[in-house]
Design a protein around this motif. Structure first.
Motif, PDB file in Angstrom:
ATOM      1  N   ARG A  66       0.820  -1.215   0.000  1.00  0.00           N
ATOM      2  CA  ARG A  66       0.000   0.000   0.000  1.00  0.00           C
ATOM      3  C   ARG A  66       0.846   1.254   0.000  1.00  0.00           C
ATOM      4  NH1 ARG A  66      -1.957  -2.344   4.210  1.00  0.00           N
ATOM      5  NH2 ARG A  66      -1.293  -0.674   5.593  1.00  0.00           N
ATOM      6  N   ARG A  67       1.998   1.207   0.653  1.00  0.00           N
ATOM      7  CA  ARG A  67       2.778   2.423   0.871  1.00  0.00           C
ATOM      8  C   ARG A  67       4.102   2.460   0.108  1.00  0.00           C
ATOM      9  NH1 ARG A  67      -1.093   3.701   1.991  1.00  0.00           N
ATOM     10  NH2 ARG A  67      -2.112   4.183   3.947  1.00  0.00           N
ATOM     11  N   PHE A  68       4.811   1.336   0.140  1.00  0.00           N
ATOM     12  CA  PHE A  68       6.173   1.339  -0.388  1.00  0.00           C
ATOM     13  C   PHE A  68       6.172   1.175  -1.902  1.00  0.00           C
ATOM     14  CE2 PHE A  68       6.392  -0.401   3.921  1.00  0.00           C
ATOM     15  CZ  PHE A  68       7.243   0.516   4.503  1.00  0.00           C
ATOM     16  N   TYR A 181      -2.205  12.060  -0.310  1.00  0.00           N
ATOM     17  CA  TYR A 181      -2.713  12.172   1.061  1.00  0.00           C
ATOM     18  C   TYR A 181      -2.163  11.076   1.963  1.00  0.00           C
ATOM     19  CZ  TYR A 181      -5.963   8.566  -0.538  1.00  0.00           C
ATOM     20  OH  TYR A 181      -6.505   7.416  -1.049  1.00  0.00           O
ATOM     21  N   ARG A 182      -1.449  10.117   1.402  1.00  0.00           N
ATOM     22  CA  ARG A 182      -0.827   9.083   2.230  1.00  0.00           C
ATOM     23  C   ARG A 182       0.657   9.361   2.466  1.00  0.00           C
ATOM     24  NH1 ARG A 182      -2.949   3.602  -0.472  1.00  0.00           N
ATOM     25  NH2 ARG A 182      -1.267   4.156  -1.870  1.00  0.00           N
ATOM     26  N   ASP A 183       1.101  10.564   2.030  1.00  0.00           N
ATOM     27  CA  ASP A 183       2.509  10.933   2.245  1.00  0.00           C
ATOM     28  C   ASP A 183       2.610  11.985   3.340  1.00  0.00           C
ATOM     29  OD1 ASP A 183       3.334   9.317   0.240  1.00  0.00           O
ATOM     30  OD2 ASP A 183       3.440  10.910  -1.270  1.00  0.00           O
ATOM     31  N   ALA A 184       3.618  11.834   4.184  1.00  0.00           N
ATOM     32  CA  ALA A 184       3.837  12.832   5.239  1.00  0.00           C
ATOM     33  C   ALA A 184       4.018  14.219   4.622  1.00  0.00           C
ATOM     34  CB  ALA A 184       5.058  12.434   6.056  1.00  0.00           C
ATOM     35  N   TYR A 187       1.297  17.047   4.434  1.00  0.00           N
ATOM     36  CA  TYR A 187       0.721  17.653   5.642  1.00  0.00           C
ATOM     37  C   TYR A 187       1.623  18.771   6.166  1.00  0.00           C
ATOM     38  CZ  TYR A 187      -2.496  13.881   5.212  1.00  0.00           C
ATOM     39  OH  TYR A 187      -3.455  13.046   4.713  1.00  0.00           O
ATOM     40  N   ALA A 189       2.076  22.295   7.648  1.00  0.00           N
ATOM     41  CA  ALA A 189       1.294  23.332   8.330  1.00  0.00           C
ATOM     42  C   ALA A 189       2.239  24.286   9.048  1.00  0.00           C
ATOM     43  CB  ALA A 189       0.324  22.696   9.307  1.00  0.00           C
TER      44      ALA A 189
ATOM     45  N   SER B  84      -7.860  10.766   4.209  1.00  0.00           N
ATOM     46  CA  SER B  84      -6.671  10.550   5.051  1.00  0.00           C
ATOM     47  C   SER B  84      -6.990   9.592   6.191  1.00  0.00           C
ATOM     48  CB  SER B  84      -6.182  11.865   5.654  1.00  0.00           C
ATOM     49  OG  SER B  84      -6.069  12.839   4.676  1.00  0.00           O
ATOM     50  N   ALA B  87      -7.420   6.066   5.016  1.00  0.00           N
ATOM     51  CA  ALA B  87      -6.121   5.432   4.721  1.00  0.00           C
ATOM     52  C   ALA B  87      -5.405   5.063   6.020  1.00  0.00           C
ATOM     53  CB  ALA B  87      -5.263   6.378   3.887  1.00  0.00           C
ATOM     54  N   LYS B  88      -5.503   5.944   7.016  1.00  0.00           N
ATOM     55  CA  LYS B  88      -4.825   5.681   8.288  1.00  0.00           C
ATOM     56  C   LYS B  88      -5.430   4.451   8.977  1.00  0.00           C
ATOM     57  CE  LYS B  88      -3.617   7.801  12.712  1.00  0.00           C
ATOM     58  NZ  LYS B  88      -4.018   6.687  13.548  1.00  0.00           N
ATOM     59  N   ASP B  91      -4.394   1.386   7.333  1.00  0.00           N
ATOM     60  CA  ASP B  91      -3.022   1.036   7.735  1.00  0.00           C
ATOM     61  C   ASP B  91      -3.013   0.298   9.064  1.00  0.00           C
ATOM     62  OD1 ASP B  91      -1.895   2.228   5.562  1.00  0.00           O
ATOM     63  OD2 ASP B  91      -1.007   3.914   6.635  1.00  0.00           O
ATOM     64  N   GLU B 169       9.524  -2.535  11.937  1.00  0.00           N
ATOM     65  CA  GLU B 169      10.228  -1.632  11.010  1.00  0.00           C
ATOM     66  C   GLU B 169       9.287  -1.188   9.895  1.00  0.00           C
ATOM     67  OE1 GLU B 169      13.852  -3.466   9.598  1.00  0.00           O
ATOM     68  OE2 GLU B 169      14.637  -3.496  11.644  1.00  0.00           O
ATOM     69  N   ARG B 170       8.547  -2.149   9.364  1.00  0.00           N
ATOM     70  CA  ARG B 170       7.596  -1.852   8.293  1.00  0.00           C
ATOM     71  C   ARG B 170       6.488  -0.930   8.825  1.00  0.00           C
ATOM     72  NH1 ARG B 170       5.200  -3.642   3.516  1.00  0.00           N
ATOM     73  NH2 ARG B 170       7.098  -4.623   2.832  1.00  0.00           N
ATOM     74  N   ALA B 173       7.736   2.623   9.430  1.00  0.00           N
ATOM     75  CA  ALA B 173       7.923   3.342   8.161  1.00  0.00           C
ATOM     76  C   ALA B 173       6.572   3.809   7.621  1.00  0.00           C
ATOM     77  CB  ALA B 173       8.619   2.436   7.155  1.00  0.00           C
ATOM     78  N   GLU B 174       5.549   2.975   7.794  1.00  0.00           N
ATOM     79  CA  GLU B 174       4.220   3.355   7.286  1.00  0.00           C
ATOM     80  C   GLU B 174       3.580   4.453   8.125  1.00  0.00           C
ATOM     81  OE1 GLU B 174       2.833  -0.828   5.175  1.00  0.00           O
ATOM     82  OE2 GLU B 174       1.551   0.082   6.662  1.00  0.00           O
ATOM     83  N   SER B 176       4.824   7.292   9.027  1.00  0.00           N
ATOM     84  CA  SER B 176       5.318   8.671   8.878  1.00  0.00           C
ATOM     85  C   SER B 176       4.179   9.636   8.583  1.00  0.00           C
ATOM     86  CB  SER B 176       6.394   8.731   7.800  1.00  0.00           C
ATOM     87  OG  SER B 176       5.867   8.265   6.588  1.00  0.00           O
ATOM     88  N   PHE B 177       3.204   9.186   7.778  1.00  0.00           N
ATOM     89  CA  PHE B 177       2.125  10.125   7.465  1.00  0.00           C
ATOM     90  C   PHE B 177       1.117  10.253   8.602  1.00  0.00           C
ATOM     91  CE2 PHE B 177      -1.471   7.413   5.898  1.00  0.00           C
ATOM     92  CZ  PHE B 177      -2.541   8.261   6.159  1.00  0.00           C
ATOM     93  N   LYS B 180       2.155  13.066  11.078  1.00  0.00           N
ATOM     94  CA  LYS B 180       2.059  14.380  10.429  1.00  0.00           C
ATOM     95  C   LYS B 180       0.585  14.746  10.224  1.00  0.00           C
ATOM     96  CE  LYS B 180       5.220  16.481   8.587  1.00  0.00           C
ATOM     97  NZ  LYS B 180       5.966  17.644   9.086  1.00  0.00           N
ATOM     98  N   TYR B 181      -0.207  13.764   9.840  1.00  0.00           N
ATOM     99  CA  TYR B 181      -1.638  13.993   9.639  1.00  0.00           C
ATOM    100  C   TYR B 181      -2.287  14.436  10.961  1.00  0.00           C
ATOM    101  CZ  TYR B 181      -6.487  12.438  10.034  1.00  0.00           C
ATOM    102  OH  TYR B 181      -7.820  12.369  10.347  1.00  0.00           O
ATOM    103  N   HIS B 183      -0.881  15.787  13.611  1.00  0.00           N
ATOM    104  CA  HIS B 183      -0.393  17.105  14.008  1.00  0.00           C
ATOM    105  C   HIS B 183      -1.066  18.191  13.163  1.00  0.00           C
ATOM    106  CE1 HIS B 183       3.272  19.893  14.884  1.00  0.00           C
ATOM    107  NE2 HIS B 183       2.361  20.005  15.822  1.00  0.00           N
ATOM    108  N   HIS B 184      -1.201  17.922  11.875  1.00  0.00           N
ATOM    109  CA  HIS B 184      -1.851  18.846  10.938  1.00  0.00           C
ATOM    110  C   HIS B 184      -3.289  19.129  11.405  1.00  0.00           C
ATOM    111  CE1 HIS B 184      -3.394  20.037   6.863  1.00  0.00           C
ATOM    112  NE2 HIS B 184      -2.164  20.508   6.734  1.00  0.00           N
TER     113      HIS B 184
END
Lengths: 205, 328
Positions: A66-68, A181-184, A187, A189, B84, B87-88, B91, B169-170, B173-174, B176-177, B180-181, B183-184
């Motif tokens: 989904r992400r990588f 929208y799935r990337d840091a 976002y 701000a 968003s 998707a979260k 995940d 680890e995986r 890595a997933e 990261s968004f 940020k989401y 906090h946004h």
């Protein structure tokens, strides 16, 4: 059940009490291998449970890519992975293989050979050999696929037991870059926060 | 990313007397050298049991944790926030799949784990037994509960069990968004109208106690887990993890002009540690034992999902597929 969530309030009540699941009410186990980029080898990523190899392929795509970045995946039934001993220190797993005498009457098939080169990391595709049995495939891997580093574990998988990604399925991963929208990075701000903090500072002063 | 402070019962180490001393010494030396333990390596029964317990709790926390946030998908403010959050949540459920698989490598089947969740035998992170009343509660979870979990999981990713570390680890890595989401979302509330600021302040007031509970009981009263630290099953004490979280996020919360509902919360410049009012551990125990505001609802939703999915599993069942223990 009275919930804040209207969807939960709409759920039906259970007609019977569930105590335990039906014994072995679960699906088969399939191993998943992912190729992150062109020219990078496939590596093992984990498993999915599925009723058959086609569903395993779909679930593997959802669970692991989904992400990588990904260009291709394949799946195989866990029972179709032939596994050597797991070694450590300076012991090469290839040196622990039992003796084997090939039978000339057996049919030759392609096998993919995977190596574990660093304990704690994933098994990585080392190459392909032709053999009549998994044991023979591993011995051929020993002869042809080693590059001097100790191998801590060897897997051999008959290629006919693998569900590969077909060329027309490569589009499965084409949408990844569009889903920002799935990337840091989507976002940001910082400016809003800076303006807010400056305003607060002025108010305090 | 929802794995919180795990609950460990008092560890009985008497079973170690039955282990082969040479194998045990070699096992411990391997961990000491920083090497990973893999599923087919020799391991003490206690190590296996505690790892299953920890990874399973983490996996349950991911699927149960998706419920209070998932509630807000349909009511998230705007199309982008809906995308968003969807998707979260997807995940987080995916993370449960990875974690169940890691636990399965130790010999417990996924159906046994689901059975134990439904029967209440297995626990999950206590914080998800509280309700998300408003959108601001959802934002609190996305930013700060995830942040707390990241503190724990980054530490655990350096642990000793290979499959769990690889899954973490995986997962990290997933993540990261997600952070940020979250906090946004909070910045938008903080820099919004008075009503929006008030909403988030009220969310903080509601969630602060569960957040302090999240890292598990204080080291002064928690079960002795030295052996788990030695075996790198647990990578830091509950208080260490809590302190690390406070260090990273209290200044950010204060910076936004919000207050925290603890008059004693401050950093001691001498010890460099945070001081706070001791959380109510009796409430923590009550909630973990099923008396929280949402325990019954969370499990009931899972049980209904289990029952409603039964026909799908039966329809899919194929004689040629067989459950076997995953390889790595």
């Amino acid at each position: 059940m009275k919930s804040l969530d209207p969807r939960v309030n709409r759920l039906p009540t259970l007609s019977r009490e569930i105590t335990t699941k039906v014994p072995l009410d679960q699906l088969g186990t399939y191993e998943v291998f992912v190729q992150a980029k062109e020219n990078k080898p496939f590596q093992h990523e984990g498993i999915v449970h599925a009723s058959d190899i086609e569903l395993a392929f779909v679930l593997a795509k959802e669970t692991f890519t989904r992400r990588f970045t990904c260009v291709s995946i394949f799946v195989t039934d866990t029972r179709d992975v032939y596994v050597s001993a797991l070694t450590e220190g300076t012991v090469n797993a290839y040196d622990t293989l039992p003796p084997y005498t090939p039978n000339a009457n057996n049919i030759l098939e392609n096998y993919l050979i995977f190596h574990l080169l660093k304990r704690g990391k994933q098994h990585v595709l080392a190459g392909k050999v032709t053999a009549s049995t998994p044991q023979e495939a591993m011995l051929k891997g020993k002869e042809n696929l080693q590059d001097g580093k100790p191998v801590f574990n060897v897997w051999a998988i008959r290629e006919s037991a693998i569900r590969h990604t077909q060329p027309e399925e490569m589009v499965l991963w084409k949408t990844l870059p569009d889903k920002k929208y799935r990337d840091a990075s989507d976002y940001k701000a910082g400016d809003k926060l800076t303006r807010f903090l400056a305003q607060r500072k002025n108010e305090i002063l | 990313m929802y794995g919180g402070g795990n609950t460990f019962e008092a560890i009985r180490t008497d079973s170690l007397a039955q282990e082969d001393p040479e194998k045990l010494a070699a096992f411990e030396a391997k961990i000491e050298r920083g090497e990973k333990i893999e599923p087919t390596d020799w391991m003490p029964a206690l190590y296996r049991k505690q790892l299953i317990r920890m990874i399973e709790q983490h996996a349950h926390s991911e699927i149960i944790g998706a419920l209070p946030e998932g509630t807000w998908i349909t009511r998230a403010p705007g199309f982008k926030r809906k995308l968003s959050l969807m998707a979260k949540v997807q995940d987080e459920v995916g993370h449960a799949q990875l974690l169940y698989s890691a636990a399965e490598t130790l010999g417990k089947t996924r159906e046994q784990m689901i059975d134990d969740l439904l029967s209440g035998k297995s626990k999950y992170s206590n914080i998800f037994n509280y309700p998300a009343f408003t959108w601001a509660d959802s934002c609190f979870i996305s930013w700060l509960v995830d942040a707390g979990a990241i503190v724990n999981q980054l530490a655990n990713a350096k642990g000793s069990y290979g499959p769990y570390c690889r899954a973490l680890e995986r997962i990290c890595a997933e993540e990261s968004f997600h952070l940020k989401y979250g906090h946004h979302c909070v910045i938008f509330l903080a820099t919004g109208t008075d009503k929006q600021r008030q909403m988030f302040q009220e969310a903080i007031n509601r969630w602060w106690a569960p957040m302090m509970h999240f890292f598990g009981p204080s080291d002064k009263i928690s079960a002795h887990t030295e052996i788990l630290m030695k075996w790198k099953v647990k990578m830091g004490t509950n208080d260490d993890m809590r302190n690390q979280f406070l260090d990273m996020y209290v200044p950010k919360i204060w910076e936004l002009g919000f207050t925290l509902p603890d008059p004693n919360l401050k950093k001691n410049p001498t010890t460099n540690k945070w001081e706070y009012t001791e959380p109510d551990w009796e409430e923590f125990k009550r909630v973990i034992n099923g008396e929280g505001p949402c325990n019954k609802e969370r499990i009931e939703v899972r049980r209904i999902a289990e029952e409603r999915g039964r026909w799908v599993r039966e329809a899919l069942k194929a004689p040629q597929a067989a459950y076997v223990t995953p390889l790595a």
